[in-house]
Design a protein around this motif. Structure first.
Motif, PDB file in Angstrom:
ATOM      1  N   GLU A 193     -30.403  45.841  -1.707  1.00  0.00           N
ATOM      2  CA  GLU A 193     -29.295  45.078  -2.306  1.00  0.00           C
ATOM      3  C   GLU A 193     -28.355  44.487  -1.257  1.00  0.00           C
ATOM      4  OE1 GLU A 193     -28.306  49.547  -3.021  1.00  0.00           O
ATOM      5  OE2 GLU A 193     -30.086  48.255  -2.900  1.00  0.00           O
ATOM      6  N   ARG A 194     -28.467  44.922  -0.002  1.00  0.00           N
ATOM      7  CA  ARG A 194     -27.650  44.329   1.054  1.00  0.00           C
ATOM      8  C   ARG A 194     -28.392  43.226   1.797  1.00  0.00           C
ATOM      9  NH1 ARG A 194     -24.821  49.911   2.978  1.00  0.00           N
ATOM     10  NH2 ARG A 194     -26.553  50.020   4.478  1.00  0.00           N
ATOM     11  N   VAL A 195     -29.674  43.037   1.479  1.00  0.00           N
ATOM     12  CA  VAL A 195     -30.491  42.039   2.180  1.00  0.00           C
ATOM     13  C   VAL A 195     -30.919  40.908   1.246  1.00  0.00           C
ATOM     14  CG1 VAL A 195     -32.640  41.642   3.442  1.00  0.00           C
ATOM     15  CG2 VAL A 195     -31.326  43.739   3.852  1.00  0.00           C
ATOM     16  N   ILE A 196     -31.519  41.253   0.124  1.00  0.00           N
ATOM     17  CA  ILE A 196     -32.005  40.238  -0.817  1.00  0.00           C
ATOM     18  C   ILE A 196     -30.805  39.636  -1.544  1.00  0.00           C
ATOM     19  CG2 ILE A 196     -33.504  39.820  -2.806  1.00  0.00           C
ATOM     20  CD1 ILE A 196     -35.021  40.655  -0.292  1.00  0.00           C
ATOM     21  N   PRO A 197     -30.715  38.312  -1.621  1.00  0.00           N
ATOM     22  CA  PRO A 197     -29.565  37.684  -2.293  1.00  0.00           C
ATOM     23  C   PRO A 197     -29.392  38.172  -3.731  1.00  0.00           C
ATOM     24  CG  PRO A 197     -30.803  36.054  -1.045  1.00  0.00           C
ATOM     25  CD  PRO A 197     -31.617  37.314  -1.007  1.00  0.00           C
ATOM     26  N   LYS A 198     -28.146  38.237  -4.158  1.00  0.00           N
ATOM     27  CA  LYS A 198     -27.825  38.772  -5.477  1.00  0.00           C
ATOM     28  C   LYS A 198     -28.469  37.972  -6.596  1.00  0.00           C
ATOM     29  CE  LYS A 198     -23.449  40.905  -4.084  1.00  0.00           C
ATOM     30  NZ  LYS A 198     -21.970  40.928  -4.273  1.00  0.00           N
ATOM     31  N   ASP A 199     -28.554  36.651  -6.420  1.00  0.00           N
ATOM     32  CA  ASP A 199     -29.135  35.841  -7.494  1.00  0.00           C
ATOM     33  C   ASP A 199     -30.628  36.122  -7.665  1.00  0.00           C
ATOM     34  OD1 ASP A 199     -29.595  34.659  -4.994  1.00  0.00           O
ATOM     35  OD2 ASP A 199     -29.799  32.660  -5.840  1.00  0.00           O
ATOM     36  N   ILE A 200     -31.294  36.542  -6.584  1.00  0.00           N
ATOM     37  CA  ILE A 200     -32.711  36.917  -6.692  1.00  0.00           C
ATOM     38  C   ILE A 200     -32.841  38.276  -7.367  1.00  0.00           C
ATOM     39  CG2 ILE A 200     -34.806  37.452  -5.385  1.00  0.00           C
ATOM     40  CD1 ILE A 200     -34.100  34.476  -5.419  1.00  0.00           C
ATOM     41  N   LEU A 201     -31.996  39.225  -6.975  1.00  0.00           N
ATOM     42  CA  LEU A 201     -32.048  40.548  -7.591  1.00  0.00           C
ATOM     43  C   LEU A 201     -31.711  40.493  -9.079  1.00  0.00           C
ATOM     44  CD1 LEU A 201     -30.350  42.719  -4.818  1.00  0.00           C
ATOM     45  CD2 LEU A 201     -32.788  42.563  -5.351  1.00  0.00           C
ATOM     46  N   ALA A 202     -30.915  39.496  -9.463  1.00  0.00           N
ATOM     47  CA  ALA A 202     -30.512  39.376 -10.868  1.00  0.00           C
ATOM     48  C   ALA A 202     -31.595  38.753 -11.743  1.00  0.00           C
ATOM     49  CB  ALA A 202     -29.234  38.544 -10.964  1.00  0.00           C
ATOM     50  N   LEU A 203     -32.635  38.196 -11.139  1.00  0.00           N
ATOM     51  CA  LEU A 203     -33.708  37.610 -11.942  1.00  0.00           C
ATOM     52  C   LEU A 203     -34.401  38.701 -12.751  1.00  0.00           C
ATOM     53  CD1 LEU A 203     -35.295  35.179  -9.308  1.00  0.00           C
ATOM     54  CD2 LEU A 203     -33.920  34.545 -11.306  1.00  0.00           C
ATOM     55  N   PRO A 204     -34.805  38.384 -13.978  1.00  0.00           N
ATOM     56  CA  PRO A 204     -35.470  39.407 -14.796  1.00  0.00           C
ATOM     57  C   PRO A 204     -36.781  39.863 -14.171  1.00  0.00           C
ATOM     58  CG  PRO A 204     -35.620  37.241 -15.824  1.00  0.00           C
ATOM     59  CD  PRO A 204     -34.674  37.101 -14.680  1.00  0.00           C
ATOM     60  N   THR A 205     -37.110  41.115 -14.400  1.00  0.00           N
ATOM     61  CA  THR A 205     -38.360  41.686 -13.901  1.00  0.00           C
ATOM     62  C   THR A 205     -39.440  41.502 -14.956  1.00  0.00           C
ATOM     63  OG1 THR A 205     -37.187  43.340 -12.585  1.00  0.00           O
ATOM     64  CG2 THR A 205     -39.500  43.788 -13.098  1.00  0.00           C
ATOM     65  N   PRO A 206     -40.461  40.699 -14.671  1.00  0.00           N
ATOM     66  CA  PRO A 206     -41.522  40.506 -15.667  1.00  0.00           C
ATOM     67  C   PRO A 206     -42.389  41.751 -15.814  1.00  0.00           C
ATOM     68  CG  PRO A 206     -42.080  39.386 -13.622  1.00  0.00           C
ATOM     69  CD  PRO A 206     -40.696  39.933 -13.435  1.00  0.00           C
ATOM     70  N   ALA A 207     -43.042  41.875 -16.954  1.00  0.00           N
ATOM     71  CA  ALA A 207     -44.024  42.939 -17.133  1.00  0.00           C
ATOM     72  C   ALA A 207     -45.147  42.763 -16.123  1.00  0.00           C
ATOM     73  CB  ALA A 207     -44.572  42.905 -18.552  1.00  0.00           C
ATOM     74  N   LYS A 208     -45.842  43.865 -15.820  1.00  0.00           N
ATOM     75  CA  LYS A 208     -46.883  43.818 -14.794  1.00  0.00           C
ATOM     76  C   LYS A 208     -47.929  42.758 -15.097  1.00  0.00           C
ATOM     77  CE  LYS A 208     -50.274  46.845 -14.446  1.00  0.00           C
ATOM     78  NZ  LYS A 208     -51.079  48.069 -14.162  1.00  0.00           N
ATOM     79  N   ASP A 209     -48.389  42.671 -16.338  1.00  0.00           N
ATOM     80  CA  ASP A 209     -49.422  41.694 -16.678  1.00  0.00           C
ATOM     81  C   ASP A 209     -48.927  40.275 -16.445  1.00  0.00           C
ATOM     82  OD1 ASP A 209     -51.010  43.799 -17.342  1.00  0.00           O
ATOM     83  OD2 ASP A 209     -51.030  43.410 -19.504  1.00  0.00           O
ATOM     84  N   GLU A 210     -47.689  40.010 -16.825  1.00  0.00           N
ATOM     85  CA  GLU A 210     -47.125  38.671 -16.622  1.00  0.00           C
ATOM     86  C   GLU A 210     -46.981  38.365 -15.136  1.00  0.00           C
ATOM     87  OE1 GLU A 210     -42.956  36.236 -17.509  1.00  0.00           O
ATOM     88  OE2 GLU A 210     -43.350  38.143 -18.533  1.00  0.00           O
TER      89      GLU A 210
END
Length: 399
Positions: A193-210
């Motif tokens: 969380e201190r490296v990856i930009p916040k807007d990327i971390l805030a993106l929804p996590t898709p299901a594994k198949d997706e």
């Protein structure tokens, strides 16, 4: 009816998909062009060997020519960050937009699944030790394995200290990521969380198949035409992902085709370019996505290519760090290269023509070697005696 592609058609489609379908840019390379090329490939594999240049720099050189390597370094480890490190096709640099698509792999690693046995222990019975390492990073900031005092590991890639193994499990599980690299390319870890930009971390996590379906679609775009095994290999997916390939076919994103001479069924990406002619000239690092899957390279180019780094010197056929030379629509030569930084020379320790190499191959190869020497900041090219192309290269380069 299923369309049949000739081998030449398949080769052109693959080369265009990999960024070899048009001429290199004539002017200076900027960050935008570098990122477009990276996005098209999907990732750059990282490798520690530095006899020439580290592996992640070279695919961009093959496609863009004399670009500024600090552009890639800033994208990977600078600000604003544009790339991140993770296990994709082995250790890799990837565009940030792929982070959500790999969180299922991080979650699996957090459970201790899909990894080496020694690392798995830190997801289970030794988890408290890994959490202590994580707490220290939380309190002190970015740290490398060498910042942890303990017994030294024995020499060799797999003889890591316990701290290094714990850090790598934390990395694989997504708790930390690479903040930067230092000294001899040592990974320095920090909280994700201190490296990856916040807007990327805030993106929804898709299901594994997706997520796997999207990774396969990106692989298909990067490959142009490929077998199911080729598609899975790009992001190291297991056969469990095969139903996702079928779904992409049902959606029309993958078109079933036959390729002349291929025993396996193949798939053409619906947006793949189908050029009538391509004419690149490029030296290919062993970890280039065009050739990293050796059976695919053999199917496309009729070349049996193996990296000989781990082969005893007396048993090597072509040399230690051998780069195939792509010329026109084929791989026509191989060169064993070394950047001799003490003498300022790019050393061609061996140069070997492939059967049927065209007459212009030596001249075009000499041009690429001169370009590489300039890109690496070396003064020139020195050609040794080994190989049937060495004499012609010496004559051309001395002239």
């Amino acid at each position: 009816m299923v369309e049949t592609l000739s081998l030449k058609e398949a080769r052109r489609i693959a080369l265009a998909a990999q960024g070899f379908g048009s001429a290199r840019p004539a002017g200076p390379i900027g960050t935008a062009r570098l990122m477009r090329t990276t996005a098209g490939l999907g990732l750059h594999q990282i490798d520690s060997v530095n006899v020439l240049a580290r592996a992640h720099y070279l695919p961009l050189f093959s496609r863009l020519g004399d670009y500024d390597r600090t552009l890639l370094e800033r994208a990977a480890w600078g600000r604003p960050r544009r790339l991140f490190e993770y296990w994709a096709h082995e250790a890799s640099l990837l565009p940030l937009e792929l982070h959500p698509l790999l969180r299922w792999r991080m979650e699996r690693a957090d459970r201790g699944e899909g990894m080496w046995q020694r690392m798995r222990a830190f997801a289970g019975e030794r988890r408290s030790e890994a959490m202590a390492v994580l707490e220290r990073i939380t309190a002190e900031g970015p740290l490398a394995a060498s910042d942890f005092r303990q017994e030294k590991g024995r020499s060799g890639w797999w003889e890591w200290t316990d701290a290094k193994v714990a850090l790598e499990w934390l990395f694989w599980a997504g708790h930390v990521t690479t903040d930067t690299r230092r000294n001899s390319f040592e990974r320095v870890y920090d909280l994700t969380e201190r490296v990856i930009p916040k807007d990327i971390l805030a993106l929804p996590t898709p299901a594994k198949d997706e997520a796997q379906r999207e990774l396969l679609d990106r692989a298909a775009r990067a490959l142009g035409v490929a077998t199911a095994a080729d598609l899975r290999d790009y992001f190291r997916l297991k056969p469990e992902a095969n139903p996702r390939i079928a779904e992409l076919g049902e959606e029309g994103r993958l078109i079933p085709v036959k390729v002349e001479g291929w025993r396996q069924p193949a798939f053409l990406h619906s947006e793949a370019r189908r050029p009538r002619r391509v004419d690149p000239a490029a030296l290919l690092v062993p970890f280039d996505p065009l050739i990293w899957e050796r059976s695919r390279a053999e199917r496309l180019f009729g070349i049996r290519y193996r990296i000989e780094i781990y082969t005893p010197p007396e048993k090597r056929v072509h040399g230690y760090y051998v780069l195939p030379f792509l010329c026109g629509e084929g791989i026509v030569a191989r060169v064993d290269l070394k950047a001799d930084r003490q003498t300022g020379a790019l050393r061609v320790q061996g140069a070997f023509a492939e059967p049927g190499a065209p007459a212009e191959a030596p001249e075009r190869l000499a041009g690429e070697l001169n370009l590489m020497a300039r890109w690496l900041g070396l003064d020139g090219v020195a050609v040794g005696e080994r190989g049937d192309l060495s004499a012609a290269l010496r004559a051309l380069l001395s002239a």
